[in-house]
Design a protein around this motif. Structure first.
Motif, short mmCIF file in Angstrom:
data_model
loop_
_atom_site.label_atom_id
_atom_site.label_comp_id
_atom_site.label_asym_id
_atom_site.label_seq_id
_atom_site.Cartn_x
_atom_site.Cartn_y
_atom_site.Cartn_z
N MET A 66 11.03 0.59 4.33
CA MET A 66 11.28 -0.22 3.13
C MET A 66 10.17 -0.01 2.09
O MET A 66 10.45 0.09 0.90
CB MET A 66 11.41 -1.69 3.52
CG MET A 66 12.74 -1.99 4.22
SD MET A 66 12.90 -3.69 4.82
CE MET A 66 13.20 -4.59 3.29
N VAL A 67 8.94 0.06 2.55
CA VAL A 67 7.83 0.31 1.62
C VAL A 67 8.01 1.69 0.98
O VAL A 67 7.85 1.86 -0.23
CB VAL A 67 6.47 0.18 2.33
CG1 VAL A 67 5.35 0.61 1.42
CG2 VAL A 67 6.25 -1.26 2.80
N ALA A 113 2.55 -3.91 -7.58
CA ALA A 113 2.47 -5.24 -6.98
C ALA A 113 3.40 -5.34 -5.77
O ALA A 113 3.03 -5.87 -4.73
CB ALA A 113 2.83 -6.30 -8.02
N ALA A 114 4.60 -4.78 -5.93
CA ALA A 114 5.56 -4.85 -4.83
C ALA A 114 5.06 -4.02 -3.64
O ALA A 114 5.17 -4.43 -2.49
CB ALA A 114 6.92 -4.33 -5.29
N ARG A 148 8.50 1.04 -13.62
CA ARG A 148 7.79 -0.15 -14.11
C ARG A 148 6.53 -0.25 -13.26
O ARG A 148 6.50 -0.87 -12.22
CB ARG A 148 8.63 -1.40 -13.92
CG ARG A 148 9.79 -1.50 -14.89
CD ARG A 148 10.27 -2.93 -14.98
NE ARG A 148 11.47 -3.03 -15.80
CZ ARG A 148 12.68 -2.71 -15.38
NH1 ARG A 148 12.86 -2.27 -14.18
NH2 ARG A 148 13.71 -2.83 -16.20
N GLY A 188 4.94 -3.64 -11.81
CA GLY A 188 5.77 -4.28 -10.79
C GLY A 188 5.79 -3.46 -9.51
O GLY A 188 5.70 -4.00 -8.41
N ARG A 210 1.32 -5.54 2.84
CA ARG A 210 0.77 -6.72 3.49
C ARG A 210 1.71 -7.20 4.60
O ARG A 210 1.28 -7.52 5.70
CB ARG A 210 0.60 -7.83 2.43
CG ARG A 210 -0.56 -8.74 2.69
CD ARG A 210 -1.21 -9.21 1.40
NE ARG A 210 -0.23 -9.73 0.45
CZ ARG A 210 -0.33 -9.56 -0.88
NH1 ARG A 210 -1.35 -8.91 -1.41
NH2 ARG A 210 0.59 -10.06 -1.66
N VAL A 211 3.00 -7.22 4.30
CA VAL A 211 3.96 -7.64 5.31
C VAL A 211 3.94 -6.66 6.48
O VAL A 211 3.93 -7.06 7.64
CB VAL A 211 5.38 -7.73 4.72
CG1 VAL A 211 6.38 -8.09 5.79
CG2 VAL A 211 5.41 -8.76 3.60
N LEU A 258 10.62 1.93 -1.76
CA LEU A 258 10.37 1.14 -2.95
C LEU A 258 10.17 2.02 -4.18
O LEU A 258 10.68 1.73 -5.26
CB LEU A 258 9.14 0.26 -2.71
CG LEU A 258 9.01 -0.95 -3.60
CD1 LEU A 258 10.22 -1.84 -3.45
CD2 LEU A 258 7.76 -1.72 -3.23
N ALA A 305 2.50 -5.94 -1.86
CA ALA A 305 3.11 -7.05 -1.13
C ALA A 305 3.71 -6.56 0.18
O ALA A 305 3.51 -7.16 1.24
CB ALA A 305 4.20 -7.69 -1.99
N PHE A 306 4.40 -5.44 0.12
CA PHE A 306 5.08 -4.98 1.31
C PHE A 306 4.14 -4.34 2.31
O PHE A 306 4.36 -4.42 3.50
CB PHE A 306 6.27 -4.09 0.95
CG PHE A 306 7.40 -4.96 0.56
CD1 PHE A 306 8.23 -5.49 1.53
CD2 PHE A 306 7.58 -5.37 -0.74
CE1 PHE A 306 9.24 -6.36 1.20
CE2 PHE A 306 8.59 -6.24 -1.09
CZ PHE A 306 9.42 -6.74 -0.11
N PHE A 351 12.52 2.06 -7.94
CA PHE A 351 12.01 1.63 -9.23
C PHE A 351 12.28 2.64 -10.34
O PHE A 351 12.09 2.34 -11.50
CB PHE A 351 10.50 1.35 -9.15
CG PHE A 351 10.22 -0.06 -8.78
CD1 PHE A 351 10.03 -1.02 -9.77
CD2 PHE A 351 10.18 -0.45 -7.46
CE1 PHE A 351 9.78 -2.33 -9.43
CE2 PHE A 351 9.92 -1.75 -7.12
CZ PHE A 351 9.72 -2.70 -8.09
#
Lengths: 335, 335
Positions: free
Chosen positions: A244-245, A263-264, A257, A260, A270-271, A248, A267-268, A252
């Protein structure tokens, strides 16, 4: 002063991350370390570290290392001087209060069972992994100590997981779920159907079967399963998080972008790291009569530091003895 | 004209999505439909649809439905007029070329085995789910038709999965992996260790064990496992994908970057949907002597449309007979 034994040679990245992380934890906690492995390599890594002057370090020689790809029991027979075995012996003799290894999980399990034996009434040890959920965290066991389990072992895992969740997360009556393929008692395989019946009669807060997609929704605090299923569940979670990472970036464009996207991605990542149990400091091996924390093979220094901190906390909470008492009290034994 | 039988009552959302999706596919493909279930409800849904005038629809009465929570074999015994059983009978009689159901997977499996029997040499049917990978897609079977498998069944799954991957994705020599807890032959449980030995001797392009985190990296085109493990692997993937999408909002604040957040959410919803096999049109049930496609219980009209299109393609490719021939030719039988 408490002392923790470290298999300094274990882990995909060699001794550097393990020693740096262990020294950092020992300095914070004011505990001593027994580093087990090849003396010259260990000494070089300790010299590099600025934490050394304030940490009481003992080096114990062990010339062999068990590789991640080796068959654990055969390798342990062939290598009597393996660092994991010597490190477990240090703890067995009482020269350290706990054992940490980021090396071969299989070898750590076998060496620990050999050195400490099992708690009375426990038939199989279980690796207790912490996983993130939408509401906090949950404990999944067995995460891969044993591929073959019988129904009564899953009941023992439930009792051990209950004590562990109380110690690790402070939950009073942890909700215990049985990982299966449907909520109904009749769903699953022979193992889960029989374990379901036994768990209903056990003195734990059993909430029934939990389907795999609910592991991360937080419906249970402790999820029990055999070690094959647990290993597949955790590793496939890592795999899809990585995919999924990776996907990403494609998603986009166009148009990109940048803000964004960055940042995304953060975030991912981190998950994804959360899913990796090393971030929680590793997974304790429950059921053996000694305190053992297993790190992920890819443990960073930060992960090792968390794992050693975890081991220290479990020693202070007398976790092994509490689990032993609970198993006997609940009559979950008859291993 | 080809005709496909639809269990119109199956699925969490009732007949509306199933009928709308099936009609849309039938119109595109110029095929007929046999819709099985409660006549009044079916008729009302067909009337609603603008596709109806151009689709040859036959309604076959079935007054009972098997719910998702019911124990499948008991429910089928109790409800001789269940829509899934009647729909399977329509296909068995030759009045339709394939069966689609988004209802209880267990009931679909049992009704299909009962109506069609197994292919000669196949001991267990397997649900073949398509999963996304970093390089394209892979087929994972068994995704949950059977919790209990023996080593020889995994070999049969490998042969069936090979034929299926050739038909579905056009790959000439699909790489077959065995889902296990380590790359080495000795890793895993009794089932995988014995299956590994058998697969090495089978006439498939066996690449060895595949660890769970590599399912999504695309190292294998076909991944075989027992139905309990496959179900857990797919459902936990759905669960973590949902959690990751859910966590995205938190990760972006503060400061909120609305454009990036929306784009990332869309991207991850797309990935999550990909994991849901209904997006690939459902999963065929391989090993039975009839063509059956199982939809996810939460199938949307779009997913049903893909599933019916998939069933049509497999009929045209004569997939069931090709699998039957391959099983016999490879001597993978002795079920």
């Amino acid at each position: 002063m408490m002392r923790i034994a470290i298999d300094a040679m274990g882990g995909d990245c060699g001794p550097r991350a393990v020693i740096a992380g262990a020294l950092a934890a020992a300095r914070d906690l004011s505990i001593g370390l027994t580093l087990v492995g090849r003396r010259a390599e260990i000494r070089a890594e300790v010299e590099r570290s600025r934490a050394k002057p304030r940490v009481d370090v003992v080096i114990v020689d062990a010339d062999d290392v068990i590789g991640m790809g080796e068959q654990p029991s055969a390798a342990l027979r062939r290598k009597p001087g393996a660092s994991i075995r010597i490190a477990a012996e240090v703890v067995r003799r009482g020269d350290a209060a706990a054992l940490f290894s980021a090396g071969s999980t299989g070898a750590t399990v076998i060496a620990s069972c050999g050195a400490f034996g099992m708690l009375k009434g426990v038939g199989r040890p279980a690796l207790a992994a912490t996983v993130p959920t939408m509401r906090g965290t949950a404990v999944l066991l067995d995460a891969g100590a044993n591929a073959a389990c019988r129904p009564r072992h899953l009941v023992q895992f439930a009792v051990m997981g209950s004590v562990y969740a109380r110690v690790a997360t402070g939950i009073d009556h942890p909700r215990i779920g049985l990982l299966s393929t449907g909520a109904e008692e009749t769903k699953g395989n022979t193992l889960t159907r029989e374990a379901h019946g036994l768990l209903k009669g056990a003195s734990v807060n059993f909430i029934g079967n939990v389907e795999a997609h609910d592991v991360y929704s937080g419906v249970a605090d402790v999820i029990v399963c055999d070690g094959f299923t647990g290993n597949v569940a955790l590793k496939i979670s890592e795999g899809i998080a990585e995919m999924m990472v990776g996907m990403l970036g494609d998603a986009f464009a166009p148009p990109p972008r940048a803000a964004g996207l960055q940042a995304a991605r953060r975030a991912f990542r981190r998950v994804r790291r959360k899913i990796d149990y090393s971030e929680y400091g590793g997974a304790p091996l429950l059921g053996v009569a000694g305190l053992v924390v297993v790190g992920h093979g890819r443990s960073s220094a930060g992960a090792v530091r968390s794992a050693v901190t975890m081991a220290h906390r479990f020693v202070r909470h007398d976790m092994v003895r509490r689990i032993g008492r609970e198993i006997v009290a609940q009559g979950a034994g008859r291993a």
